[in-house]
Design a protein around this motif. Structure first.
Motif, PDB file in Angstrom:
ATOM      1  N   ALA A   1       2.013  -9.418   0.026  1.00 16.56           N
ATOM      2  CA  ALA A   1       1.415 -10.600  -0.614  1.00 16.56           C
ATOM      3  C   ALA A   1       2.290 -11.101  -1.766  1.00 16.56           C
ATOM      4  O   ALA A   1       2.451 -12.310  -1.952  1.00 16.56           O
ATOM      5  CB  ALA A   1       0.007 -10.283  -1.106  1.00 16.56           C
ATOM      6  N   ARG A   2       2.864 -10.180  -2.536  1.00 17.51           N
ATOM      7  CA  ARG A   2       3.758 -10.574  -3.637  1.00 17.51           C
ATOM      8  C   ARG A   2       4.984 -11.314  -3.091  1.00 17.51           C
ATOM      9  O   ARG A   2       5.452 -12.282  -3.676  1.00 17.51           O
ATOM     10  CB  ARG A   2       4.173  -9.364  -4.451  1.00 17.51           C
ATOM     11  CG  ARG A   2       5.100  -9.735  -5.613  1.00 17.51           C
ATOM     12  CD  ARG A   2       5.346  -8.601  -6.578  1.00 17.51           C
ATOM     13  NE  ARG A   2       4.207  -8.516  -7.475  1.00 17.51           N
ATOM     14  CZ  ARG A   2       3.444  -7.439  -7.635  1.00 17.51           C
ATOM     15  NH1 ARG A   2       3.701  -6.344  -6.958  1.00 17.51           N
ATOM     16  NH2 ARG A   2       2.439  -7.443  -8.463  1.00 17.51           N
ATOM     17  N   LEU A   3       5.492 -10.883  -1.951  1.00 19.66           N
ATOM     18  CA  LEU A   3       6.609 -11.578  -1.329  1.00 19.66           C
ATOM     19  C   LEU A   3       6.191 -12.995  -0.945  1.00 19.66           C
ATOM     20  O   LEU A   3       6.936 -13.950  -1.174  1.00 19.66           O
ATOM     21  CB  LEU A   3       7.102 -10.806  -0.107  1.00 19.66           C
ATOM     22  CG  LEU A   3       8.256 -11.431   0.682  1.00 19.66           C
ATOM     23  CD1 LEU A   3       9.464 -11.688  -0.206  1.00 19.66           C
ATOM     24  CD2 LEU A   3       8.635 -10.527   1.852  1.00 19.66           C
ATOM     25  N   LEU A   4       4.992 -13.150  -0.389  1.00 21.67           N
ATOM     26  CA  LEU A   4       4.522 -14.487  -0.002  1.00 21.67           C
ATOM     27  C   LEU A   4       4.302 -15.403  -1.203  1.00 21.67           C
ATOM     28  O   LEU A   4       4.651 -16.579  -1.161  1.00 21.67           O
ATOM     29  CB  LEU A   4       3.212 -14.382   0.788  1.00 21.67           C
ATOM     30  CG  LEU A   4       3.335 -13.837   2.202  1.00 21.67           C
ATOM     31  CD1 LEU A   4       1.952 -13.645   2.806  1.00 21.67           C
ATOM     32  CD2 LEU A   4       4.177 -14.763   3.060  1.00 21.67           C
ATOM     33  N   LEU A   5       3.721 -14.874  -2.264  1.00 22.89           N
ATOM     34  CA  LEU A   5       3.366 -15.708  -3.417  1.00 22.89           C
ATOM     35  C   LEU A   5       4.510 -15.885  -4.410  1.00 22.89           C
ATOM     36  O   LEU A   5       4.598 -16.920  -5.061  1.00 22.89           O
ATOM     37  CB  LEU A   5       2.147 -15.122  -4.142  1.00 22.89           C
ATOM     38  CG  LEU A   5       0.852 -15.111  -3.344  1.00 22.89           C
ATOM     39  CD1 LEU A   5      -0.261 -14.473  -4.167  1.00 22.89           C
ATOM     40  CD2 LEU A   5       0.450 -16.517  -2.913  1.00 22.89           C
ATOM     41  N   GLY A   6       5.357 -14.877  -4.531  1.00 22.63           N
ATOM     42  CA  GLY A   6       6.383 -14.951  -5.561  1.00 22.63           C
ATOM     43  C   GLY A   6       7.801 -14.818  -5.056  1.00 22.63           C
ATOM     44  O   GLY A   6       8.738 -14.789  -5.851  1.00 22.63           O
ATOM     45  N   ALA A   7       7.956 -14.716  -3.739  1.00 25.33           N
ATOM     46  CA  ALA A   7       9.282 -14.566  -3.125  1.00 25.33           C
ATOM     47  C   ALA A   7      10.054 -13.397  -3.724  1.00 25.33           C
ATOM     48  O   ALA A   7      11.255 -13.462  -3.915  1.00 25.33           O
ATOM     49  CB  ALA A   7      10.076 -15.865  -3.209  1.00 25.33           C
ATOM     50  N   ARG A   8       9.315 -12.313  -4.046  1.00 26.61           N
ATOM     51  CA  ARG A   8       9.940 -11.115  -4.609  1.00 26.61           C
ATOM     52  C   ARG A   8       9.923  -9.983  -3.596  1.00 26.61           C
ATOM     53  O   ARG A   8       8.855  -9.483  -3.242  1.00 26.61           O
ATOM     54  CB  ARG A   8       9.186 -10.659  -5.858  1.00 26.61           C
ATOM     55  CG  ARG A   8       9.616 -11.395  -7.087  1.00 26.61           C
ATOM     56  CD  ARG A   8       9.053 -10.850  -8.384  1.00 26.61           C
ATOM     57  NE  ARG A   8       8.829  -9.435  -8.447  1.00 26.61           N
ATOM     58  CZ  ARG A   8       7.854  -8.892  -9.166  1.00 26.61           C
ATOM     59  NH1 ARG A   8       7.028  -9.643  -9.849  1.00 26.61           N
ATOM     60  NH2 ARG A   8       7.708  -7.591  -9.200  1.00 26.61           N
ATOM     61  N   ILE A   9      11.097  -9.595  -3.124  1.00 23.32           N
ATOM     62  CA  ILE A   9      11.208  -8.438  -2.243  1.00 23.32           C
ATOM     63  C   ILE A   9      11.199  -7.202  -3.132  1.00 23.32           C
ATOM     64  O   ILE A   9      11.919  -7.136  -4.123  1.00 23.32           O
ATOM     65  CB  ILE A   9      12.492  -8.500  -1.397  1.00 23.32           C
ATOM     66  CG1 ILE A   9      12.408  -9.694  -0.432  1.00 23.32           C
ATOM     67  CG2 ILE A   9      12.716  -7.191  -0.653  1.00 23.32           C
ATOM     68  CD1 ILE A   9      13.648  -9.902   0.393  1.00 23.32           C
ATOM     69  N   SER A  10      10.373  -6.230  -2.767  1.00 21.92           N
ATOM     70  CA  SER A  10      10.216  -5.035  -3.588  1.00 21.92           C
ATOM     71  C   SER A  10      10.721  -3.793  -2.876  1.00 21.92           C
ATOM     72  O   SER A  10      10.661  -3.697  -1.662  1.00 21.92           O
ATOM     73  CB  SER A  10       8.733  -4.831  -3.921  1.00 21.92           C
ATOM     74  OG  SER A  10       8.195  -5.964  -4.539  1.00 21.92           O
ATOM     75  N   ASP A  11      11.193  -2.816  -3.678  1.00 22.22           N
ATOM     76  CA  ASP A  11      11.520  -1.474  -3.168  1.00 22.22           C
ATOM     77  C   ASP A  11      10.350  -0.528  -3.422  1.00 22.22           C
ATOM     78  O   ASP A  11      10.250   0.518  -2.802  1.00 22.22           O
ATOM     79  CB  ASP A  11      12.706  -0.863  -3.916  1.00 22.22           C
ATOM     80  CG  ASP A  11      13.965  -1.661  -3.835  1.00 22.22           C
ATOM     81  OD1 ASP A  11      13.921  -2.815  -3.432  1.00 22.22           O
ATOM     82  OD2 ASP A  11      15.015  -1.102  -4.184  1.00 22.22           O
ATOM     83  N   VAL A  12       9.516  -0.902  -4.395  1.00 19.60           N
ATOM     84  CA  VAL A  12       8.409  -0.067  -4.841  1.00 19.60           C
ATOM     85  C   VAL A  12       7.219  -0.976  -5.130  1.00 19.60           C
ATOM     86  O   VAL A  12       7.386  -2.080  -5.643  1.00 19.60           O
ATOM     87  CB  VAL A  12       8.793   0.698  -6.133  1.00 19.60           C
ATOM     88  CG1 VAL A  12       7.606   1.432  -6.712  1.00 19.60           C
ATOM     89  CG2 VAL A  12       9.940   1.656  -5.885  1.00 19.60           C
ATOM     90  N   ALA A  13       6.028  -0.502  -4.798  1.00 19.51           N
ATOM     91  CA  ALA A  13       4.801  -1.222  -5.166  1.00 19.51           C
ATOM     92  C   ALA A  13       3.961  -0.281  -6.020  1.00 19.51           C
ATOM     93  O   ALA A  13       3.654   0.838  -5.593  1.00 19.51           O
ATOM     94  CB  ALA A  13       4.038  -1.650  -3.923  1.00 19.51           C
ATOM     95  N   GLU A  14       3.625  -0.724  -7.204  1.00 14.18           N
ATOM     96  CA  GLU A  14       2.797   0.109  -8.081  1.00 14.18           C
ATOM     97  C   GLU A  14       1.342  -0.293  -7.913  1.00 14.18           C
ATOM     98  O   GLU A  14       1.004  -1.466  -7.995  1.00 14.18           O
ATOM     99  CB  GLU A  14       3.205  -0.060  -9.542  1.00 14.18           C
ATOM    100  CG  GLU A  14       2.425   0.873 -10.450  1.00 14.18           C
ATOM    101  CD  GLU A  14       2.859   0.805 -11.895  1.00 14.18           C
ATOM    102  OE1 GLU A  14       3.816   1.517 -12.241  1.00 14.18           O
ATOM    103  OE2 GLU A  14       2.246   0.032 -12.644  1.00 14.18           O
TER     104      GLU A  14
END
Length: 186
Positions: free
Chosen positions: A30-43
């Motif tokens: 969801a963060r990728l969809l809303l903020g275009a941020r690819i993550s290595d970790v999700a807290e």
């Protein structure tokens, strides 16, 4: 006589539930969809308030850079010292934005469907238990608020090889068919 192992007593290493994995992966997608941020970790925040970082094995748009098709993220389930059949399995979430408010859950590959009454979910629902549903909803609502997003999410949870793994559990006898249950308890 010598000891069989040189190991001494130690506390058991705790792991994470499939529900925690589903929460982390749905949040990352969801963060990728809303903020275009690819993550290595999700807290994420566990039900008792502890914050935990969960490493991701992938976080990407479903069809290349086409956000309209949704995004997906996956993590490897770490059961700690618990002899859990899901230890080492890839738990993933595919998330799409929706015009309807709220969060709707779907069973992806490897996640079962409830076929008998008596469980905490109605017949026909994906076998994603109430605690993981609540965790995912809380995290996604908080993320939506952060980004000023006022609509909803379609969340599909899957587990690679989950249908085969489920045969090693009580799920078939409980009336959960087609895969695993997504559980989350303390």
């Amino acid at each position: 006589m010598r000891d069989e192992t040189p190991e001494g007593p130690r506390p058991l290493r705790s792991g994470y539930t499939t529900g925690s994995c589903a929460t982390a992966t749905s949040l990352a997608a969801a963060r990728l969809l809303l903020g275009a941020r690819i993550s290595d970790v999700a807290e994420i925040v566990l039900p008792k308030g502890r914050r935990v970082p969960m490493p991701l094995v992938f976080c990407r748009f479903v069809n290349g850079l086409d956000a309209s098709a949704g995004a997906e993220a996956g993590t490897i389930k770490d059961a700690g010292d618990d002899p859990d059949v899901t230890h080492g399995a890839v738990v993933f979430a595919r998330v799409q934005l929706s015009d309807q408010a709220g969060v709707r859950f779907h069973a992806g590959p490897g996640v079962g469907t409830v076929t008998r009454a008596g469980l905490p979910l109605p017949v026909g629902e994906p076998a994603i238990n109430p605690v993981p549903r609540r965790m995912m909803t809380e995290h996604l609502v908080e993320l939506a608020t952060e980004y000023g997003y006022a609509s909803g999410f379609e969340v599909t949870i899957g587990v690679e090889d989950g249908e085969a793994l489920a045969l090693k559990t009580m799920n078939p006898r409980l009336g959960i068919v087609g895969g695993l249950s997504i559980l989350g308890t303390t």
